[in-house]
Design a protein around this motif. Structure first.
Motif, PDB file in Angstrom:
ATOM      1  N   ASN A 192     -74.693  44.461  24.218  1.00  0.00           N
ATOM      2  CA  ASN A 192     -73.735  44.180  25.291  1.00  0.00           C
ATOM      3  C   ASN A 192     -74.192  42.865  25.923  1.00  0.00           C
ATOM      4  N   PRO A 193     -73.796  41.738  25.341  1.00  0.00           N
ATOM      5  CA  PRO A 193     -74.296  40.446  25.800  1.00  0.00           C
ATOM      6  C   PRO A 193     -73.487  39.927  26.986  1.00  0.00           C
ATOM      7  N   LEU A 224     -68.310  33.084  24.833  1.00  0.00           N
ATOM      8  CA  LEU A 224     -68.719  33.518  23.494  1.00  0.00           C
ATOM      9  C   LEU A 224     -70.083  32.981  23.049  1.00  0.00           C
ATOM     10  N   ASP A 225     -70.779  32.287  23.923  1.00  0.00           N
ATOM     11  CA  ASP A 225     -72.056  31.682  23.521  1.00  0.00           C
ATOM     12  C   ASP A 225     -73.029  32.714  22.965  1.00  0.00           C
ATOM     13  N   ALA A 226     -73.158  33.850  23.641  1.00  0.00           N
ATOM     14  CA  ALA A 226     -74.118  34.863  23.202  1.00  0.00           C
ATOM     15  C   ALA A 226     -73.753  35.418  21.830  1.00  0.00           C
ATOM     16  N   TYR A 227     -72.475  35.602  21.563  1.00  0.00           N
ATOM     17  CA  TYR A 227     -72.050  36.133  20.266  1.00  0.00           C
ATOM     18  C   TYR A 227     -72.396  35.164  19.138  1.00  0.00           C
ATOM     19  N   ARG A 228     -72.207  33.868  19.385  1.00  0.00           N
ATOM     20  CA  ARG A 228     -72.531  32.886  18.347  1.00  0.00           C
ATOM     21  C   ARG A 228     -74.010  32.991  17.955  1.00  0.00           C
ATOM     22  N   ALA A 229     -74.867  33.181  18.957  1.00  0.00           N
ATOM     23  CA  ALA A 229     -76.307  33.274  18.685  1.00  0.00           C
ATOM     24  C   ALA A 229     -76.666  34.598  18.027  1.00  0.00           C
TER      25      ALA A 229
END
Length: 289
Positions: A192-193, A224-229
């Motif tokens: 859960n980012p 969406l930054d966390a999802y990309r990582a």
């Protein structure tokens, strides 16, 4: 002027209602119980007991904090998630019912695949209180889990929760950015980012904006930054046919699915909706080559 327990509860509920609190009755009951050290049964049996001066002062302090917008869970220091009582800290989000959708989806996928929990390896990226990981471990008694977070304070909270729930021997907590310090193959990765677009933070409810840690909310310019990582990191850690399940904000499910597909994950079914009908749990599967 002295009050009985029941009179104090009713008076506090009336104050909260007057302030526009939609959960006035529940908040009053929880805060009176916390101030007096009484559970629901205790509140009923002690309804006609007179509140002592120190109890009244403690209750008033709690009331003032709630009236300024502090969530009840922050005031009393605990929140229930998946039926588990979890301690909170300043470095952790307050676990929310919507996030239980992630646990539900993960268990559905494991069970539909006929996977047993013998030696299952689970990772929870950005674990916070440990809510998702500990819920899964409570349902999978032979699984082992790893929770990661960049906050050492959050990990201390998660460790305390694991110990309190009797799960410490199956939960390991690691300081790192999402999956950056993990290795080996995992059967399930969950997260859960932070997913709130930076520009939307100021418009959040005061209970969230002023009391949840910013690092656990801010998902960058598009959220969406966390999802990309974490998707990029997770692909190399998933065992064949293993799944990644993440929480999505409103309107984000399609974009997250596209990120998973671009990284080589296949949809593991449509996003699972929460009780409000929002597509909340997005999942991707790593297929064998």
């Amino acid at each position: 002027m002295s009050q009985t327990v029941d009179a104090a509860r009713r008076a506090l509920a009336a104050r909260f209602k007057g302030a526009g609190n939609d959960s006035a009755e529940l908040d009053a009951r929880l805060l009176v119980g916390a101030a007096l050290g009484l559970d629901l049964t205790g509140l009923i049996t002690a309804a006609n007991r007179t509140i002592a001066a120190d109890e009244s002062e403690r209750l008033e302090a709690f009331a003032q904090r709630r009236l300024t917008g502090e969530p009840v869970a922050r005031i009393i220091g605990t929140k229930e998630f998946w039926g588990l009582p979890l301690k909170l800290s300043a470095a952790t989000l307050v676990p929310r019912p919507d996030t239980e959708t992630i646990v539900e989806r993960a268990l559905e996928l494991l069970r539909s695949d006929g996977v047993t929990d013998n030696n299952l390896r689970i990772a929870d990226l950005g674990t916070g209180t440990g809510a998702i990981l500990l819920a899964l471990l409570s349902e999978l008694p032979n699984a082992h889990g790893f929770g990661t977070d960049i906050s050492t304070e959050a990990l201390a909270t998660a460790r305390a929760n694991a110990a309190q729930l009797g799960l410490a021997d199956r939960a390991t907590f690691i300081t790192c950015d999402y999956a950056s310090a993990l290795d080996g193959a995992f059967d399930l990765i969950v997260s859960n980012p932070p997913y709130i677009p930076s520009a939307d933070i100021a418009g959040l409810a005061v209970e969230v904006r002023d009391h949840d840690p910013l690092a656990a909310l801010d998902g960058g310019s598009d959220g969406l930054d966390a999802y990309r990582a974490l998707i990029r990191q997770s692909v190399g850690l998933l065992a064949p046919r293993a799944v990644l399940v993440v929480e999505a904000g409103q309107g984000q499910a399609t974009d997250i699915e596209a990120l998973m597909t671009a990284a080589g994950l296949f949809p593991a079914g449509p996003p699972k909706r929460d009780l409000g009908g929002i597509p909340r749990a997005v999942s991707g599967r790593k297929m064998p080559r």
